[in-house]
Design a protein around this motif. Structure first.
Motif: not given
Length: 50
Positions: A20, A37-38, A40-42, A44-45
């Motif tokens: 995270e 954020i975890d 996966e979303y990191y 994408v970010f």
């Protein structure tokens, strides 16, 4: 410091071993945000920022 302790408690609730990230953002208009954020979303970010 109390804020980080609270985030640690929130992260510990899930009990999962996943990465995270705690990210501090300062927007162009001067507003500030703090997000957790975890992994996966990191990814994408980061891709959307560059």
């Amino acid at each position: 410091m109390a804020l980080l302790g609270g985030v640690g408690a929130i992260a510990g609730i899930g009990g999962k071993n996943k990465k995270e990230y705690l990210i501090a953002i300062e927007w162009k208009d001067g507003d500030k945000s703090l997000i957790l954020i975890d992994d996966e979303y990191y990814k994408v970010f980061i891709q959307s920022m560059f």
